[in-house]
Design a protein around this motif. Structure first.
Motif, short mmCIF file in Angstrom:
data_model
loop_
_atom_site.label_atom_id
_atom_site.label_comp_id
_atom_site.label_asym_id
_atom_site.label_seq_id
_atom_site.Cartn_x
_atom_site.Cartn_y
_atom_site.Cartn_z
N VAL A 57 0.84 -1.01 0.09
CA VAL A 57 0.10 0.04 -0.07
C VAL A 57 0.83 1.31 -0.01
N LYS A 58 0.71 2.21 -1.10
CA LYS A 58 1.76 3.23 -1.28
C LYS A 58 1.01 4.41 -1.74
N GLY A 59 1.77 5.44 -1.94
CA GLY A 59 1.32 6.67 -2.68
C GLY A 59 0.95 7.84 -1.61
N MET A 60 -0.15 8.56 -1.72
CA MET A 60 -0.40 9.60 -0.87
C MET A 60 -0.99 8.90 0.54
N ILE A 61 -0.40 8.40 1.32
CA ILE A 61 -0.57 7.94 2.34
C ILE A 61 0.60 8.34 3.49
N ASP A 62 0.21 8.24 4.89
CA ASP A 62 1.32 8.53 6.03
C ASP A 62 2.01 7.57 6.11
N ARG A 63 1.66 6.18 6.15
CA ARG A 63 2.47 4.92 6.25
C ARG A 63 2.37 3.98 5.34
N GLU A 64 3.58 3.64 4.45
CA GLU A 64 3.51 2.61 3.48
C GLU A 64 3.26 1.33 4.30
N LEU A 65 2.40 0.26 3.78
CA LEU A 65 2.32 -0.93 4.37
C LEU A 65 2.76 -1.83 3.32
N GLU A 66 3.43 -2.91 3.80
CA GLU A 66 3.59 -4.10 3.02
C GLU A 66 3.10 -5.68 3.80
N LEU A 67 2.21 -6.27 3.15
CA LEU A 67 1.74 -7.27 4.04
C LEU A 67 1.75 -8.39 3.15
N THR A 68 1.96 -9.61 3.77
CA THR A 68 2.19 -10.97 3.24
C THR A 68 0.85 -11.58 3.11
N TYR A 69 0.72 -12.70 2.58
CA TYR A 69 -0.61 -13.44 2.63
C TYR A 69 -0.97 -13.85 3.79
N GLU A 70 0.01 -14.40 4.74
CA GLU A 70 -0.22 -14.82 6.08
C GLU A 70 -0.72 -13.49 7.02
#
Length: 393
Positions: A133-146
């Motif tokens: 999850v990226k772009g015009m946000i305060d905190r980028e997120l990176e989530l695995t399938y789990e």
């Protein structure tokens, strides 16, 4: 592809050789000579078939190996979906009207329509999968399938519709989806002021885009991992896809999802916009006759006319049927779990012999009546009333 083409060429060559051998005139009327000729023919044919087997066999093995290397079926088969934190009860009695010729309220996965730009469904194993999850946000997120499976998952019955669906078309279906809420996910990321578009990006680069307001209005937009009680089928986006009620799929239903980006409509056009489709397109009020089929022949007397109607997030208040352009008469509606699904309807028609036009229209829960003005799917979805011809004998 290679083994299939080789097989086709080999089969064609075999037919040519066999046909030429059969067309050769016998060299003598003597039975022994004729028998020898047949033996020679069988020998040549056997040699040819053996040679083809030697050639095509390895190619087929290569094809199987390539297919096995790139398939995500094994990964999908290993998935054990967790129970939903918000499970749905079984459909209430009366949701599915059970009329012959009318499909089930919940569309089986094997029958669910599929429209996408991929010639071959992308194969994405869960091992190593990430959703960014990226772009015009305060905190980028990176989530695995789990990570996604560990979130509070919810079940929702949602009808999806393709923008290319013609009036009376079949590119619409309803499933029970399992996933995490998109609004919760983006709330964690923190949407920055000025962002007005949510872009979903597939592993193959395909993009969808829809307004940020859709995420904020409370609708059940999901990052989905399950469909009708099982992991997403590969053809429907395994391991992860977006499901957003009230918008056509080309805007919102990104399959094989790998990125969610917050941006603006001014700075980014999703895949179909340069190809002539609208950047924003809410679902249009629609209805369809499923039974009887167009040009069907039916016996005079009481004929059940039935179908579905939809306007996701708004809902259907009434469905009406007209025979031969006459008075609009109310149909009976089935029950619905929410305004995010279609509704089944049926009408008992006292049919007299002859050729008849049968037309349906829907009225939504805001009082809007389905338009009779016809339009094509491009640029923002088809409109018009579904009409069929029925022969009563």
């Amino acid at each position: 592809v290679v083994p299939s083409l080789a097989g086709a060429v080999a089969a064609s060559a075999t037919l040519v050789v066999v046909a030429r051998s059969l067309a050769r005139p016998p060299r003598t009327d003597d039975d022994a000579a004729a028998l020898s000729s047949r033996r020679q023919f069988l020998g040549r044919s056997g040699t040819l078939v053996a040679g083809l087997a030697v050639t095509v066999g390895p190619l087929a093995a290569v094809g199987r190996r390539l297919g096995g290397r790139f398939t995500a079926s094994e990964s999908r088969g290993a998935v054990q979906l967790p129970a939903a934190a918000e499970p749905l009860p079984p459909l209430a009695a009366g949701t599915d009207l059970g009329v012959a010729g009318l499909g089930p309220f919940i569309t089986p996965n094997a029958d669910f329509y599929r429209i996408d730009t991929a010639l071959v469904a992308p194969q994405v194993p869960t091992d190593g999968y990430t959703l960014r999850v990226k772009g015009m946000i305060d905190r980028e997120l990176e989530l695995t399938y789990e990570d996604l499976l560990a979130r509070d998952l919810v079940e929702r019955d949602i009808t999806l519709t393709c923008v290319s669906n013609q009036v009376g078309g079949q590119y619409v279906g309803t499933a029970r989806w399992l996933g995490c809420r998109l609004d919760d996910l983006l709330a964690e990321a923190g949407i920055q002021q000025g962002a007005d578009q949510v872009v979903g990006r597939s592993v193959d680069g395909y993009t969808c885009g829809f307004p940020v307001d859709v995420v904020r209005d409370g609708r059940d937009a999901l990052v989905a991992v399950g469909m009708n009680g099982e992991p997403l089928p590969i053809a429907h986006g395994f391991p992860v896809r977006l499901v957003v009620p009230g918008l056509y799929g080309y805007l919102s239903a990104t399959k094989w999802l790998t990125e969610i980006e917050l941006t603006t409509f001014d700075s980014f056009d999703h895949y179909w916009v340069p190809r002539g489709y609208a950047a924003k397109a809410p679902i249009k009020l629609a209805s369809r006759i499923d039974t009887p089929r167009g040009l069907a022949k039916v016996a005079a007397g009481t004929v059940p006319v039935a179908g579905v109607a939809w306007e996701q997030t708004v809902g259907i208040d009434a469905v009406e049927v007209s025979i031969d352009g006459g008075e609009w008469r109310p149909a009976e509606l089935g029950r619905v779990p929410s305004n995010d699904t279609w509704v089944q309807w049926k009408y008992s028609w006292d049919a007299a012999p002859g050729r008849h036009d049968v037309t349906v229209r829907a009225i939504d829960r805001k009082g809007a009546i389905q338009t009779a003005d016809r339009s094509e799917p491009l640029p923002d979805g088809a409109a018009g009333l579904h009409k069929i011809v029925v022969i009563v004998e």
